[in-house]
Scaffold this motif. Structure first.
Motif, mmCIF file in Angstrom:
data_model
loop_
_atom_site.group_PDB
_atom_site.id
_atom_site.type_symbol
_atom_site.label_atom_id
_atom_site.label_comp_id
_atom_site.label_asym_id
_atom_site.label_seq_id
_atom_site.Cartn_x
_atom_site.Cartn_y
_atom_site.Cartn_z
ATOM 1 N N ASP A 184 -6.036 9.451 18.513
ATOM 2 C CA ASP A 184 -6.523 8.428 19.440
ATOM 3 C C ASP A 184 -7.981 8.059 19.184
ATOM 4 O OD1 ASP A 184 -7.621 10.819 20.204
ATOM 5 O OD2 ASP A 184 -7.051 10.681 22.313
ATOM 6 N N MET A 185 -8.504 8.393 18.015
ATOM 7 C CA MET A 185 -9.895 8.081 17.720
ATOM 8 C C MET A 185 -10.075 6.584 17.490
ATOM 9 S SD MET A 185 -11.048 11.204 15.214
ATOM 10 C CE MET A 185 -11.030 12.909 15.787
ATOM 11 N N THR A 186 -11.122 6.011 18.064
ATOM 12 C CA THR A 186 -11.425 4.600 17.885
ATOM 13 C C THR A 186 -12.507 4.378 16.829
ATOM 14 O OG1 THR A 186 -12.995 4.695 19.718
ATOM 15 C CG2 THR A 186 -10.740 4.032 20.234
ATOM 16 N N THR A 187 -13.143 5.463 16.405
ATOM 17 C CA THR A 187 -14.138 5.410 15.338
ATOM 18 C C THR A 187 -13.510 5.947 14.064
ATOM 19 O OG1 THR A 187 -15.952 5.751 16.900
ATOM 20 C CG2 THR A 187 -16.411 6.211 14.582
ATOM 21 N N PRO A 188 -13.680 5.287 12.927
ATOM 22 C CA PRO A 188 -13.066 5.784 11.687
ATOM 23 C C PRO A 188 -13.563 7.179 11.335
ATOM 24 C CG PRO A 188 -13.929 3.558 11.390
ATOM 25 C CD PRO A 188 -14.454 4.040 12.699
ATOM 26 N N ILE A 189 -12.652 8.022 10.866
ATOM 27 C CA ILE A 189 -13.069 9.338 10.373
ATOM 28 C C ILE A 189 -13.521 9.243 8.917
ATOM 29 C CG2 ILE A 189 -11.491 10.534 11.939
ATOM 30 C CD1 ILE A 189 -9.821 11.223 9.360
ATOM 31 N N MET A 190 -13.122 8.152 8.242
ATOM 32 C CA MET A 190 -13.542 7.893 6.861
ATOM 33 C C MET A 190 -13.803 6.406 6.719
ATOM 34 S SD MET A 190 -10.650 10.067 4.810
ATOM 35 C CE MET A 190 -10.176 11.718 5.331
ATOM 36 N N LEU A 191 -14.758 6.065 5.863
ATOM 37 C CA LEU A 191 -15.119 4.682 5.650
ATOM 38 C C LEU A 191 -15.610 4.522 4.217
ATOM 39 C CD1 LEU A 191 -15.653 1.845 6.865
ATOM 40 C CD2 LEU A 191 -17.931 2.680 7.496
ATOM 41 N N ALA A 192 -15.118 3.476 3.550
ATOM 42 C CA ALA A 192 -15.550 3.199 2.184
ATOM 43 C C ALA A 192 -15.629 1.695 1.987
ATOM 44 C CB ALA A 192 -14.582 3.802 1.170
ATOM 45 N N THR A 193 -16.419 1.280 1.014
ATOM 46 C CA THR A 193 -16.491 -0.126 0.618
ATOM 47 C C THR A 193 -16.339 -0.197 -0.894
ATOM 48 O OG1 THR A 193 -17.967 -0.658 2.460
ATOM 49 C CG2 THR A 193 -17.865 -2.229 0.645
ATOM 50 N N ASP A 194 -15.263 -0.867 -1.327
ATOM 51 C CA ASP A 194 -14.990 -0.970 -2.758
ATOM 52 C C ASP A 194 -14.126 -2.201 -2.989
ATOM 53 O OD1 ASP A 194 -14.928 0.767 -5.485
ATOM 54 O OD2 ASP A 194 -13.042 -0.327 -5.212
ATOM 55 N N ALA A 195 -14.475 -3.021 -3.952
ATOM 56 C CA ALA A 195 -13.777 -4.276 -4.197
ATOM 57 C C ALA A 195 -12.988 -4.267 -5.501
ATOM 58 C CB ALA A 195 -14.774 -5.426 -4.207
ATOM 59 N N THR A 196 -12.717 -3.097 -6.055
ATOM 60 C CA THR A 196 -12.056 -3.018 -7.361
ATOM 61 C C THR A 196 -10.653 -3.601 -7.327
ATOM 62 O OG1 THR A 196 -13.323 -1.020 -7.876
ATOM 63 C CG2 THR A 196 -11.391 -1.473 -9.227
ATOM 64 N N LEU A 197 -9.851 -3.220 -6.327
ATOM 65 C CA LEU A 197 -8.452 -3.647 -6.239
ATOM 66 C C LEU A 197 -8.287 -4.577 -5.042
ATOM 67 C CD1 LEU A 197 -6.762 -0.174 -6.887
ATOM 68 C CD2 LEU A 197 -7.423 -1.912 -8.567
ATOM 69 N N ALA A 198 -7.880 -5.803 -5.283
ATOM 70 C CA ALA A 198 -7.823 -6.799 -4.211
ATOM 71 C C ALA A 198 -6.444 -6.912 -3.566
ATOM 72 C CB ALA A 198 -8.239 -8.168 -4.754
ATOM 73 N N TRP A 199 -5.424 -6.267 -4.139
ATOM 74 C CA TRP A 199 -4.071 -6.390 -3.616
ATOM 75 C C TRP A 199 -3.248 -5.197 -4.077
ATOM 76 C CZ3 TRP A 199 -0.633 -6.268 -7.604
ATOM 77 C CH2 TRP A 199 -1.102 -6.640 -8.856
ATOM 78 N N GLY A 200 -2.054 -5.060 -3.495
ATOM 79 C CA GLY A 200 -1.154 -3.994 -3.910
ATOM 80 C C GLY A 200 -0.199 -3.619 -2.793
ATOM 81 N N ARG A 201 0.577 -2.585 -3.029
ATOM 82 C CA ARG A 201 1.540 -2.085 -2.053
ATOM 83 C C ARG A 201 0.970 -0.879 -1.327
ATOM 84 N NH1 ARG A 201 6.429 -1.158 -5.888
ATOM 85 N NH2 ARG A 201 7.442 -0.342 -4.012
ATOM 86 N N ALA A 202 1.678 -0.439 -0.297
ATOM 87 C CA ALA A 202 1.237 0.698 0.513
ATOM 88 C C ALA A 202 2.301 1.789 0.475
ATOM 89 C CB ALA A 202 0.980 0.267 1.953
ATOM 90 N N GLY A 203 1.877 3.025 0.767
ATOM 91 C CA GLY A 203 2.823 4.130 0.773
ATOM 92 C C GLY A 203 2.194 5.408 1.258
ATOM 93 N N VAL A 204 2.906 6.500 1.023
ATOM 94 C CA VAL A 204 2.479 7.828 1.479
ATOM 95 C C VAL A 204 2.733 8.833 0.371
ATOM 96 C CG1 VAL A 204 2.899 7.300 3.919
ATOM 97 C CG2 VAL A 204 4.753 8.252 2.513
ATOM 98 N N GLY A 205 2.296 10.071 0.569
ATOM 99 C CA GLY A 205 2.543 11.099 -0.430
ATOM 100 C C GLY A 205 1.704 12.329 -0.218
ATOM 101 N N SER A 206 1.523 13.077 -1.293
ATOM 102 C CA SER A 206 0.688 14.274 -1.276
ATOM 103 C C SER A 206 0.173 14.520 -2.689
ATOM 104 C CB SER A 206 1.466 15.500 -0.802
ATOM 105 O OG SER A 206 0.673 16.673 -0.896
ATOM 106 N N PHE A 207 -1.004 15.097 -2.766
ATOM 107 C CA PHE A 207 -1.552 15.423 -4.085
ATOM 108 C C PHE A 207 -0.737 16.534 -4.733
ATOM 109 C CE2 PHE A 207 -4.427 16.371 -7.462
ATOM 110 C CZ PHE A 207 -5.154 15.208 -7.662
ATOM 111 N N ASP A 208 -0.496 17.622 -4.000
ATOM 112 C CA ASP A 208 0.277 18.727 -4.573
ATOM 113 C C ASP A 208 0.863 19.647 -3.513
ATOM 114 O OD1 ASP A 208 -2.070 19.878 -3.702
ATOM 115 O OD2 ASP A 208 -2.690 20.649 -5.654
ATOM 116 N N ASP A 209 1.181 19.097 -2.317
ATOM 117 C CA ASP A 209 1.781 19.885 -1.241
ATOM 118 C C ASP A 209 3.027 19.187 -0.718
ATOM 119 O OD1 ASP A 209 0.002 22.186 -0.909
ATOM 120 O OD2 ASP A 209 -1.506 20.719 -0.297
ATOM 121 N N THR A 210 3.583 19.677 0.389
ATOM 122 C CA THR A 210 4.716 19.040 1.042
ATOM 123 C C THR A 210 4.263 18.449 2.375
ATOM 124 O OG1 THR A 210 5.374 21.131 2.089
ATOM 125 C CG2 THR A 210 6.400 20.570 -0.024
#
Length: 225
Positions: A184-210
């Motif tokens: 229920d946080m209204t303030t971002p826990i993470m924030l970044a600014t980067d313009a490298t990729l302007a489009w794409g798809r979305a998804g989920v996953g894990s680096f190396d866990d379940t």
């Protein structure tokens, strides 16, 4: 999968004009994609990337066997990309639960949110973890090279338990802003600014866990041809 484009009366008139002119017009306006999480939906609703094993059961998407990172660059080992249009501005909302052993056994347990996915070597991912260090619990860019952190160090570590957490990532390519919210946080826990990729798809996953995911909703603006 329900793919709903809200175009309004004006867009319908424009589309009709294109048809009458013998042209083809891509759908415009906000688009929402909600994958159907039924037992037979995995191949239809998601494109899998990596070497983890996935299943859809009881209304959730489960990464049941962790992937193993490998290959020419350092990047996550198991991703599930929502099948649907490529988007520019994107919001991915999902409920996520780490199923890895608790932090006293697996201190760097993780789950990922993905936006701007263009290929297996070009995408952004949000790393949610129980650990907080240079390579955990942050926003990362994979751009044909080892993953690179693009946010400042987050002070909030959401995955210290095996409970469900609401998570949301908002990507605004026009400004390069990426914001991450949990519970229920209204303030971002993470924030970044980067313009490298302007489009794409979305998804989920894990680096190396379940992990498990449910109530996956992708909302955004279709990339025009």
């Amino acid at each position: 999968m329900r793919n709903v484009a809200t175009c309004g009366g004006r867009a319908r008139l424009v589309a009709l004009g294109a048809v009458l002119a013998g042209g083809v017009l891509a759908a415009q306006g906000p688009t929402t994609v909600r994958p159907t999480l039924s037992a037979d939906a995995l191949a239809r609703e998601f494109t899998l990337d990596g070497n983890g094993s996935w299943s859809v059961r009881q209304g959730l998407l489960a990464l049941v066997t962790a992937g193993k990172p490998g290959g020419a660059i350092r990047r996550p080992s198991a991703l599930a990309l929502v099948n649907g249009p490529e988007m520019t501005a994107t919001t991915l909302a999902v409920e996520v639960r780490s199923t890895a052993a608790l932090p006293d056994v697996t201190p760097r347990r993780d789950a990922l949110l993905v936006v701007g996915y263009q290929s297996p070597t070009r995408f952004y991912y949000v790393h949610l973890s129980a650990a907080r260090d240079d390579v955990h619990n942050g926003i990362f860019l994979v751009n044909d090279a080892d993953r690179k952190r693009i946010d400042t160090l987050s002070q909030v570590t959401p995955l210290t338990d095996q409970q469900w957490h609401a998570a949301r990532v908002v990507r605004t390519p026009s400004t390069g802003r990426i914001e991450v919210f949990v519970d229920d946080m209204t303030t971002p826990i993470m924030l970044a600014t980067d313009a490298t990729l302007a489009w794409g798809r979305a998804g989920v996953g894990s680096f190396d866990d379940t992990a498990e995911f449910r109530n996956v909703v992708v909302t955004g603006t279709r990339k025009m041809p």
